[in-house]
Write a protein that holds these residues in place. Structure first.
Motif, PDB file in Angstrom:
ATOM      1  N   SER A  63     -63.559   9.765  36.343  1.00  0.00           N
ATOM      2  CA  SER A  63     -62.481   9.418  35.408  1.00  0.00           C
ATOM      3  C   SER A  63     -62.439   7.952  34.988  1.00  0.00           C
ATOM      4  CB  SER A  63     -61.134   9.831  36.010  1.00  0.00           C
ATOM      5  OG  SER A  63     -60.933   9.132  37.202  1.00  0.00           O
ATOM      6  N   VAL A 122     -63.338   5.427  32.210  1.00  0.00           N
ATOM      7  CA  VAL A 122     -63.745   5.449  30.807  1.00  0.00           C
ATOM      8  C   VAL A 122     -65.003   4.593  30.575  1.00  0.00           C
ATOM      9  CG1 VAL A 122     -63.037   4.761  28.486  1.00  0.00           C
ATOM     10  CG2 VAL A 122     -61.443   5.981  29.964  1.00  0.00           C
ATOM     11  N   THR A 153     -56.326  15.070  29.969  1.00  0.00           N
ATOM     12  CA  THR A 153     -55.972  13.660  29.746  1.00  0.00           C
ATOM     13  C   THR A 153     -55.619  13.366  28.291  1.00  0.00           C
ATOM     14  OG1 THR A 153     -56.948  11.430  29.677  1.00  0.00           O
ATOM     15  CG2 THR A 153     -58.472  13.229  29.505  1.00  0.00           C
ATOM     16  N   ALA A 191     -56.827  11.048  26.864  1.00  0.00           N
ATOM     17  CA  ALA A 191     -58.074  10.525  26.274  1.00  0.00           C
ATOM     18  C   ALA A 191     -58.723  11.535  25.324  1.00  0.00           C
ATOM     19  CB  ALA A 191     -59.047  10.120  27.372  1.00  0.00           C
ATOM     20  N   TYR A 218     -65.834  10.430  28.680  1.00  0.00           N
ATOM     21  CA  TYR A 218     -64.803  10.948  29.594  1.00  0.00           C
ATOM     22  C   TYR A 218     -63.871  11.904  28.833  1.00  0.00           C
ATOM     23  CZ  TYR A 218     -60.492  11.104  32.258  1.00  0.00           C
ATOM     24  OH  TYR A 218     -59.357  11.545  32.906  1.00  0.00           O
ATOM     25  N   ASN A 248     -50.201   8.099  31.180  1.00  0.00           N
ATOM     26  CA  ASN A 248     -50.609   7.142  32.222  1.00  0.00           C
ATOM     27  C   ASN A 248     -49.922   7.415  33.558  1.00  0.00           C
ATOM     28  OD1 ASN A 248     -51.439   5.923  29.619  1.00  0.00           O
ATOM     29  ND2 ASN A 248     -52.155   4.308  30.978  1.00  0.00           N
ATOM     30  N   LEU A 279     -53.569  -0.642  35.167  1.00  0.00           N
ATOM     31  CA  LEU A 279     -52.732  -1.836  35.003  1.00  0.00           C
ATOM     32  C   LEU A 279     -51.772  -2.069  36.177  1.00  0.00           C
ATOM     33  CD1 LEU A 279     -51.734  -4.177  33.209  1.00  0.00           C
ATOM     34  CD2 LEU A 279     -50.154  -2.558  32.142  1.00  0.00           C
ATOM     35  N   TYR A 299     -55.301  -7.565  28.577  1.00  0.00           N
ATOM     36  CA  TYR A 299     -56.465  -7.327  27.721  1.00  0.00           C
ATOM     37  C   TYR A 299     -56.033  -7.072  26.275  1.00  0.00           C
ATOM     38  CZ  TYR A 299     -59.009  -6.709  32.124  1.00  0.00           C
ATOM     39  OH  TYR A 299     -59.559  -6.888  33.366  1.00  0.00           O
ATOM     40  N   CYS A 304     -51.115  -3.559  24.243  1.00  0.00           N
ATOM     41  CA  CYS A 304     -51.186  -2.093  24.148  1.00  0.00           C
ATOM     42  C   CYS A 304     -49.934  -1.423  24.716  1.00  0.00           C
ATOM     43  CB  CYS A 304     -52.386  -1.581  24.936  1.00  0.00           C
ATOM     44  SG  CYS A 304     -53.944  -1.894  24.124  1.00  0.00           S
ATOM     45  N   ARG A 347     -48.332   2.076  26.305  1.00  0.00           N
ATOM     46  CA  ARG A 347     -48.690   3.307  27.000  1.00  0.00           C
ATOM     47  C   ARG A 347     -47.431   4.034  27.467  1.00  0.00           C
ATOM     48  NH1 ARG A 347     -52.605   2.226  24.897  1.00  0.00           N
ATOM     49  NH2 ARG A 347     -54.738   2.036  25.643  1.00  0.00           N
ATOM     50  N   TYR A 372     -46.040   5.655  30.583  1.00  0.00           N
ATOM     51  CA  TYR A 372     -46.248   5.745  32.036  1.00  0.00           C
ATOM     52  C   TYR A 372     -45.413   6.885  32.594  1.00  0.00           C
ATOM     53  CZ  TYR A 372     -48.673   1.423  31.307  1.00  0.00           C
ATOM     54  OH  TYR A 372     -49.575   0.496  30.842  1.00  0.00           O
ATOM     55  N   VAL A 432     -48.053  -3.716  27.698  1.00  0.00           N
ATOM     56  CA  VAL A 432     -48.647  -4.366  28.874  1.00  0.00           C
ATOM     57  C   VAL A 432     -47.756  -5.523  29.329  1.00  0.00           C
ATOM     58  CG1 VAL A 432     -50.650  -5.655  29.732  1.00  0.00           C
ATOM     59  CG2 VAL A 432     -51.005  -3.671  28.242  1.00  0.00           C
ATOM     60  N   ASP A 439     -59.867   0.683  23.980  1.00  0.00           N
ATOM     61  CA  ASP A 439     -58.447   0.932  24.237  1.00  0.00           C
ATOM     62  C   ASP A 439     -57.706   1.237  22.936  1.00  0.00           C
ATOM     63  OD1 ASP A 439     -58.284   0.635  26.977  1.00  0.00           O
ATOM     64  OD2 ASP A 439     -57.829  -1.511  26.898  1.00  0.00           O
ATOM     65  N   PRO A 440     -57.092   2.412  22.793  1.00  0.00           N
ATOM     66  CA  PRO A 440     -56.224   2.626  21.635  1.00  0.00           C
ATOM     67  C   PRO A 440     -54.983   1.735  21.731  1.00  0.00           C
ATOM     68  CG  PRO A 440     -56.650   4.688  22.847  1.00  0.00           C
ATOM     69  CD  PRO A 440     -57.155   3.568  23.693  1.00  0.00           C
ATOM     70  N   LEU A 484     -50.453   4.837  22.895  1.00  0.00           N
ATOM     71  CA  LEU A 484     -50.543   6.245  23.306  1.00  0.00           C
ATOM     72  C   LEU A 484     -49.176   6.648  23.844  1.00  0.00           C
ATOM     73  CD1 LEU A 484     -53.902   6.535  25.345  1.00  0.00           C
ATOM     74  CD2 LEU A 484     -53.392   7.622  23.147  1.00  0.00           C
TER      75      LEU A 484
HETATM   76  N1  UFG Z   1     -54.769  -3.492  31.121  1.00  0.00           N
HETATM   77  C1  UFG Z   1     -54.620  -4.861  31.151  1.00  0.00           C
HETATM   78  N2  UFG Z   1     -54.999  -5.511  32.290  1.00  0.00           N
HETATM   79  C2  UFG Z   1     -55.513  -4.867  33.374  1.00  0.00           C
HETATM   80  C3  UFG Z   1     -55.669  -3.459  33.324  1.00  0.00           C
HETATM   81  C4  UFG Z   1     -55.281  -2.798  32.178  1.00  0.00           C
HETATM   82  O1  UFG Z   1     -54.165  -5.488  30.189  1.00  0.00           O
HETATM   83  O2  UFG Z   1     -55.835  -5.526  34.373  1.00  0.00           O
HETATM   84  C5  UFG Z   1     -54.309  -2.779  29.924  1.00  0.00           C
HETATM   85  C6  UFG Z   1     -55.367  -1.915  29.304  1.00  0.00           C
HETATM   86  O3  UFG Z   1     -56.190  -2.668  28.457  1.00  0.00           O
HETATM   87  C7  UFG Z   1     -54.507  -0.880  28.582  1.00  0.00           C
HETATM   88  C8  UFG Z   1     -53.260  -0.749  29.481  1.00  0.00           C
HETATM   89  O4  UFG Z   1     -53.263  -1.908  30.290  1.00  0.00           O
HETATM   90  O5  UFG Z   1     -54.088  -1.367  27.364  1.00  0.00           O
HETATM   91  C9  UFG Z   1     -53.309   0.462  30.377  1.00  0.00           C
HETATM   92  O6  UFG Z   1     -54.567   0.489  31.021  1.00  0.00           O
HETATM   93  P1  UFG Z   1     -54.911   1.469  32.224  1.00  0.00           P
HETATM   94  O7  UFG Z   1     -56.327   1.219  32.616  1.00  0.00           O
HETATM   95  O8  UFG Z   1     -53.866   1.386  33.265  1.00  0.00           O
HETATM   96  O9  UFG Z   1     -54.768   2.900  31.566  1.00  0.00           O
HETATM   97  P2  UFG Z   1     -55.492   3.503  30.286  1.00  0.00           P
HETATM   98  O10 UFG Z   1     -54.421   3.674  29.252  1.00  0.00           O
HETATM   99  O11 UFG Z   1     -56.709   2.802  29.893  1.00  0.00           O
HETATM  100  O12 UFG Z   1     -56.003   4.831  30.953  1.00  0.00           O
HETATM  101  C10 UFG Z   1     -55.361   6.016  30.864  1.00  0.00           C
HETATM  102  C11 UFG Z   1     -55.821   6.955  31.951  1.00  0.00           C
HETATM  103  C12 UFG Z   1     -57.274   7.301  31.770  1.00  0.00           C
HETATM  104  C13 UFG Z   1     -57.500   7.782  30.365  1.00  0.00           C
HETATM  105  C14 UFG Z   1     -57.050   6.740  29.382  1.00  0.00           C
HETATM  106  C15 UFG Z   1     -57.226   7.191  27.959  1.00  0.00           C
HETATM  107  O13 UFG Z   1     -55.610   6.380  33.202  1.00  0.00           O
HETATM  108  O14 UFG Z   1     -57.628   8.325  32.666  1.00  0.00           O
HETATM  109  O15 UFG Z   1     -55.674   6.514  29.601  1.00  0.00           O
HETATM  110  O16 UFG Z   1     -57.063   6.131  27.070  1.00  0.00           O
HETATM  111  F1  UFG Z   1     -58.800   8.029  30.149  1.00  0.00           F
END
Ligand code: UFG
Length: 328
Positions: A76, A78, A116, A118, A140, A169, A189, A207, A218, A220, A222, A258, A284-285, A288
């Motif tokens: 899992s 990405v 997911t 994703a 993924y 998330n 995150l 990021y 971004c 999300r 949660y 974030v 990263d979208p 979401l």
């Molecule tokens: N981020 C930061 N700093 C960090 C870690 C993450 O700014 O240290 C940001 C990421 O760029 C993103 C947000 O925080 O914008 C959330 O990131 P996560 O990695 O926590 O979660 P994601 O949204 O990337 O991941 C989730 C699911 C995945 C799935 C993905 C699809 O956990 O399984 O959504 O986009 F694939």
């Protein structure tokens, strides 16, 4: 009910398996412990096996004869999926098909799949409904979407019914059962920022600050891990009652940026720490956010820990108790 839980030693799997065991089900965890933790399934039956090992999967399913399966086991990450797509299709598609075939062999007719957000890729509109366009941006997401299609076709051709749950998330911890998030490497995150608050890392990274969102970071949706677990129990009930197969989004319908998450960790922990603005993380979208109307209407699902504060606080408490994850 006799339920096999693949990936049941992982983060969401262990919380779900424990919840189902406590409500009187007979649980067998199938996990190769490559990411999962033996400590997370204490007291539950565990078969250590890879889903890629077709013969072993068949043997385990043959002996346990499950009435239902909840299938979490998957790769899992990405970024890793972009570097090594074949490994993702082998595990998430090939491995999942091994499970499905073994279940059909023992006439198991109930399958709950861990999918997911994703699968949607970069959304055109939010909130995302289950009918929104699916255009995954990485292997993924593709592997998860392809297996949903395998399930749809299998359900048409056999007596198997399935529910696919598209998580947004996943976050937080199950404090009652002392289960939390312990990934190596950790990419998510909330645990990453908590590691900074605990003094394990020097500074938190944001990021990307130039996204088309209110504060440039971004957004999300949660969702607390115990709320996710509850949705699996409801999905099982639906199919056990003879309900139809279906696909459901699971999120709080509430987007948080974030920056907001970083501030929440500071507030909940009572600690200040350095925060660095870093470049965007590829793939990263910007936003979401789920519509979970269908899960609420058809599964009767009601998330109980909707506030970001609740989610972050439970994660903080768990990581404080376990600064080195399950090793401590
Ligand atoms: N981020 C930061 N700093 C960090 C870690 C993450 O700014 O240290 C940001 C990421 O760029 C993103 C947000 O925080 O914008 C959330 O990131 P996560 O990695 O926590 O979660 P994601 O949204 O990337 O991941 C989730 C699911 C995945 C799935 C993905 C699809 O956990 O399984 O959504 O986009 F694939």
């Amino acid at each position: 009910m006799r339920i096999i839980v693949t990936g049941g030693a992982g983060y969401i799997g262990s919380v779900t398996a424990r919840m189902l065991a406590k409500s009187g089900n007979e649980i067998l965890i199938l996990d190769d412990l490559s990411k999962g933790h033996r400590e997370a399934v204490k007291g539950l039956d565990l078969a250590v096996a890879q889903i890629g090992d077709k013969n072993k999967v068949k043997q385990v399913c043959g002996e346990f004869a499950p009435q239902a399966c909840i299938h979490f086991a998957a790769k899992s990450l990405v970024a890793e999926s972009v570097e090594n797509p074949l490994a993702y299709f082998q595990a998430n598609l090939g491995g999942s098909m091994n499970i499905l075939e073994a279940l059909l062999g023992v006439e198991c007719k109930v399958f709950i799949f861990s999918s997911t957000a994703a699968v949607y890729g970069e959304p055109k509109d939010v909130p995302l409904t289950e009918d929104s366009e699916t255009r995954p941006l990485n292997p993924y997401g593709s592997s998860k979407l392809m297996f949903e299609q395998v399930l749809e076709q299998t359900a048409r051709a056999t007596e198997m019914k399935f529910v696919s749950l598209r998580y947004f998330n996943a976050a937080g911890a199950d404090l009652e059962n002392d289960l939390g998030e312990d990934h190596h490497p950790e990419t998510h995150l909330i645990p990453r920022v908590i590691a900074v608050a605990l003094g394990k890392e020097p500074c938190a990274n944001i990021y990307g600050t130039d996204y088309p969102t209110p504060d440039g970071t971004c957004v999300r949706d949660y969702i607390h891990v115990t709320d996710l677990a509850a949705a699996h129990a409801l999905a099982l009930e639906r199919l056990a009652r003879g309900g139809e197969s279906g696909i459901y989004n699971l999120g709080n319908e509430n987007g948080r940026s974030v920056r907001e998450v970083v501030e929440e960790v500071k507030k909940v922990s009572g600690r200040d720490f350095p925060v660095k603005e870093a470049p965007r993380r590829p793939g990263d979208p910007a936003v979401l956010v789920a519509s979970s109307k269908r899960a609420k209407a058809e599964l009767g699902w009601e998330p109980k820990h909707e506030s970001l504060e609740d989610i972050v606080r439970s994660a903080w408490e768990w990581h404080k108790r376990h600064p080195d994850g399950y090793l401590t």
